[in-house]
Design a protein around this motif. Sequence first.
Motif, PDB file in Angstrom:
ATOM      1  N   LEU A   1       0.823  -1.210   0.000  1.00 34.94           N
ATOM      2  CA  LEU A   1       0.000   0.000   0.000  1.00 34.94           C
ATOM      3  C   LEU A   1       0.857   1.261   0.000  1.00 34.94           C
ATOM      4  N   CYS A   2       1.851   1.301   0.876  1.00 35.03           N
ATOM      5  CA  CYS A   2       2.668   2.513   1.019  1.00 35.03           C
ATOM      6  C   CYS A   2       3.614   2.744  -0.154  1.00 35.03           C
ATOM      7  N   PHE A   3       4.229   1.687  -0.658  1.00 32.72           N
ATOM      8  CA  PHE A   3       5.293   1.864  -1.641  1.00 32.72           C
ATOM      9  C   PHE A   3       4.880   1.548  -3.071  1.00 32.72           C
ATOM     10  N   ASN A   4       3.704   0.949  -3.276  1.00 30.29           N
ATOM     11  CA  ASN A   4       3.250   0.649  -4.631  1.00 30.29           C
ATOM     12  C   ASN A   4       1.936   1.345  -4.955  1.00 30.29           C
ATOM     13  N   PHE A   5       0.909   1.049  -4.181  1.00 33.88           N
ATOM     14  CA  PHE A   5      -0.431   1.518  -4.513  1.00 33.88           C
ATOM     15  C   PHE A   5      -0.555   3.040  -4.485  1.00 33.88           C
ATOM     16  N   VAL A   6      -0.138   3.657  -3.403  1.00 34.08           N
ATOM     17  CA  VAL A   6      -0.286   5.114  -3.264  1.00 34.08           C
ATOM     18  C   VAL A   6       0.534   5.863  -4.311  1.00 34.08           C
ATOM     19  N   PRO A   7       1.821   5.554  -4.507  1.00 33.59           N
ATOM     20  CA  PRO A   7       2.572   6.290  -5.529  1.00 33.59           C
ATOM     21  C   PRO A   7       2.036   6.070  -6.954  1.00 33.59           C
ATOM     22  N   ILE A   8       1.661   4.832  -7.272  1.00 29.75           N
ATOM     23  CA  ILE A   8       1.158   4.554  -8.622  1.00 29.75           C
ATOM     24  C   ILE A   8      -0.177   5.254  -8.845  1.00 29.75           C
ATOM     25  N   THR A   9      -1.046   5.232  -7.848  1.00 25.95           N
ATOM     26  CA  THR A   9      -2.340   5.914  -7.972  1.00 25.95           C
ATOM     27  C   THR A   9      -2.135   7.417  -8.171  1.00 25.95           C
ATOM     28  N   THR A  10      -1.218   7.992  -7.423  1.00 29.82           N
ATOM     29  CA  THR A  10      -0.914   9.423  -7.561  1.00 29.82           C
ATOM     30  C   THR A  10      -0.384   9.725  -8.965  1.00 29.82           C
ATOM     31  N   GLN A  11       0.516   8.901  -9.470  1.00 29.26           N
ATOM     32  CA  GLN A  11       1.061   9.098 -10.822  1.00 29.26           C
ATOM     33  C   GLN A  11      -0.033   8.976 -11.874  1.00 29.26           C
ATOM     34  N   LEU A  12      -0.898   7.961 -11.739  1.00 27.03           N
ATOM     35  CA  LEU A  12      -1.970   7.773 -12.716  1.00 27.03           C
ATOM     36  C   LEU A  12      -2.920   8.964 -12.730  1.00 27.03           C
ATOM     37  N   LEU A  13      -3.270   9.471 -11.566  1.00 25.90           N
ATOM     38  CA  LEU A  13      -4.136  10.645 -11.507  1.00 25.90           C
ATOM     39  C   LEU A  13      -3.460  11.856 -12.148  1.00 25.90           C
ATOM     40  N   GLY A  14      -2.177  12.031 -11.884  1.00 26.28           N
ATOM     41  CA  GLY A  14      -1.430  13.135 -12.494  1.00 26.28           C
ATOM     42  C   GLY A  14      -1.390  13.028 -14.004  1.00 26.28           C
ATOM     43  N   VAL A  15      -1.098  11.839 -14.510  1.00 28.92           N
ATOM     44  CA  VAL A  15      -1.065  11.622 -15.960  1.00 28.92           C
ATOM     45  C   VAL A  15      -2.447  11.872 -16.553  1.00 28.92           C
ATOM     46  N   PHE A  16      -3.476  11.368 -15.892  1.00 26.56           N
ATOM     47  CA  PHE A  16      -4.845  11.546 -16.395  1.00 26.56           C
ATOM     48  C   PHE A  16      -5.212  13.026 -16.476  1.00 26.56           C
ATOM     49  N   ILE A  17      -4.894  13.792 -15.437  1.00 28.74           N
ATOM     50  CA  ILE A  17      -5.231  15.224 -15.424  1.00 28.74           C
ATOM     51  C   ILE A  17      -4.468  15.974 -16.530  1.00 28.74           C
ATOM     52  N   VAL A  18      -3.169  15.679 -16.652  1.00 28.54           N
ATOM     53  CA  VAL A  18      -2.369  16.342 -17.694  1.00 28.54           C
ATOM     54  C   VAL A  18      -2.894  15.984 -19.080  1.00 28.54           C
ATOM     55  N   LEU A  19      -3.199  14.720 -19.296  1.00 28.82           N
ATOM     56  CA  LEU A  19      -3.720  14.308 -20.606  1.00 28.82           C
ATOM     57  C   LEU A  19      -5.073  14.943 -20.892  1.00 28.82           C
ATOM     58  N   LEU A  20      -5.921  15.021 -19.902  1.00 31.79           N
ATOM     59  CA  LEU A  20      -7.235  15.646 -20.115  1.00 31.79           C
ATOM     60  C   LEU A  20      -7.096  17.110 -20.517  1.00 31.79           C
ATOM     61  N   VAL A  21      -6.146  17.795 -19.911  1.00 37.52           N
ATOM     62  CA  VAL A  21      -5.947  19.218 -20.221  1.00 37.52           C
ATOM     63  C   VAL A  21      -5.289  19.399 -21.588  1.00 37.52           C
ATOM     64  N   LEU A  22      -4.220  18.633 -21.857  1.00 41.22           N
ATOM     65  CA  LEU A  22      -3.438  18.832 -23.077  1.00 41.22           C
ATOM     66  C   LEU A  22      -3.968  18.069 -24.284  1.00 41.22           C
ATOM     67  N   ALA A  23      -4.476  16.877 -24.062  1.00 40.04           N
ATOM     68  CA  ALA A  23      -4.958  16.040 -25.173  1.00 40.04           C
ATOM     69  C   ALA A  23      -6.170  15.256 -24.683  1.00 40.04           C
ATOM     70  N   PRO A  24      -7.353  15.852 -24.745  1.00 39.99           N
ATOM     71  CA  PRO A  24      -8.551  15.205 -24.198  1.00 39.99           C
ATOM     72  C   PRO A  24      -8.831  13.813 -24.753  1.00 39.99           C
ATOM     73  N   LEU A  25      -8.569  13.587 -26.026  1.00 39.74           N
ATOM     74  CA  LEU A  25      -8.802  12.262 -26.611  1.00 39.74           C
ATOM     75  C   LEU A  25      -7.890  11.222 -25.967  1.00 39.74           C
ATOM     76  N   LEU A  26      -6.618  11.579 -25.781  1.00 41.95           N
ATOM     77  CA  LEU A  26      -5.686  10.667 -25.106  1.00 41.95           C
ATOM     78  C   LEU A  26      -6.094  10.465 -23.641  1.00 41.95           C
ATOM     79  N   GLY A  27      -6.569  11.520 -23.011  1.00 38.11           N
ATOM     80  CA  GLY A  27      -7.037  11.410 -21.626  1.00 38.11           C
ATOM     81  C   GLY A  27      -8.200  10.454 -21.507  1.00 38.11           C
ATOM     82  N   LEU A  28      -9.126  10.538 -22.455  1.00 33.97           N
ATOM     83  CA  LEU A  28     -10.280   9.633 -22.461  1.00 33.97           C
ATOM     84  C   LEU A  28      -9.835   8.191 -22.723  1.00 33.97           C
ATOM     85  N   LEU A  29      -8.941   8.033 -23.685  1.00 33.01           N
ATOM     86  CA  LEU A  29      -8.393   6.697 -23.989  1.00 33.01           C
ATOM     87  C   LEU A  29      -7.721   6.119 -22.742  1.00 33.01           C
ATOM     88  N   PHE A  30      -6.945   6.935 -22.065  1.00 34.60           N
ATOM     89  CA  PHE A  30      -6.244   6.487 -20.868  1.00 34.60           C
ATOM     90  C   PHE A  30      -7.226   6.103 -19.762  1.00 34.60           C
TER      91      PHE A  30
END
Length: 176
Positions: free
Chosen positions: A49-78
Amino acid sequence: SKILFELRCHSFRKIQEHSYKFFINTFHGSLVTKSNRYVHAFETLHDNLCFNFVPITTQLLGVFIVLLVLAPLLGLLFAVWCLIYIAVTLLMVRKRVVYELELASADSRVKGTLSDVVTNMLNVKMFVSGEKEYERFTDVAGKEEKLRRRAWYFGNKTATIQATLLTLLEVSGLYV
């Protein structure tokens, strides 16, 4: 460390609460194995939980937000890919839990058999039953080996499916 200490003490207390009949009908080695597995399972869960789940979830949310802002189609695909990936992984984990529980039970039987034979080695020697005990142990260990192999194969199948989904994400992302 303190939580692991408390879990170990809790496990010891629970073992002590069982009846005399329970101890007559239970492999002592398997009790020790189950107690250790209980403590180590908490440690593994906490670390994952501490070393895998939380960091990966945070990264995925960050990638999703950036993709939604910069490339909505890629964000939706992701986002769609993440939902599919999570659904497939949850299905595979549910099935793998069954395999892992069977393997843990078989592992406890192997360690319990070994512990009981070693504990009673004087009786085994006195009654010249070494070959009988060896056959009993190899039977138990053979069953455990088959269950371990089945669990490993299923784990490999799960990893292959996850890698395929990741490749599909990469290829479709590059295409888009």
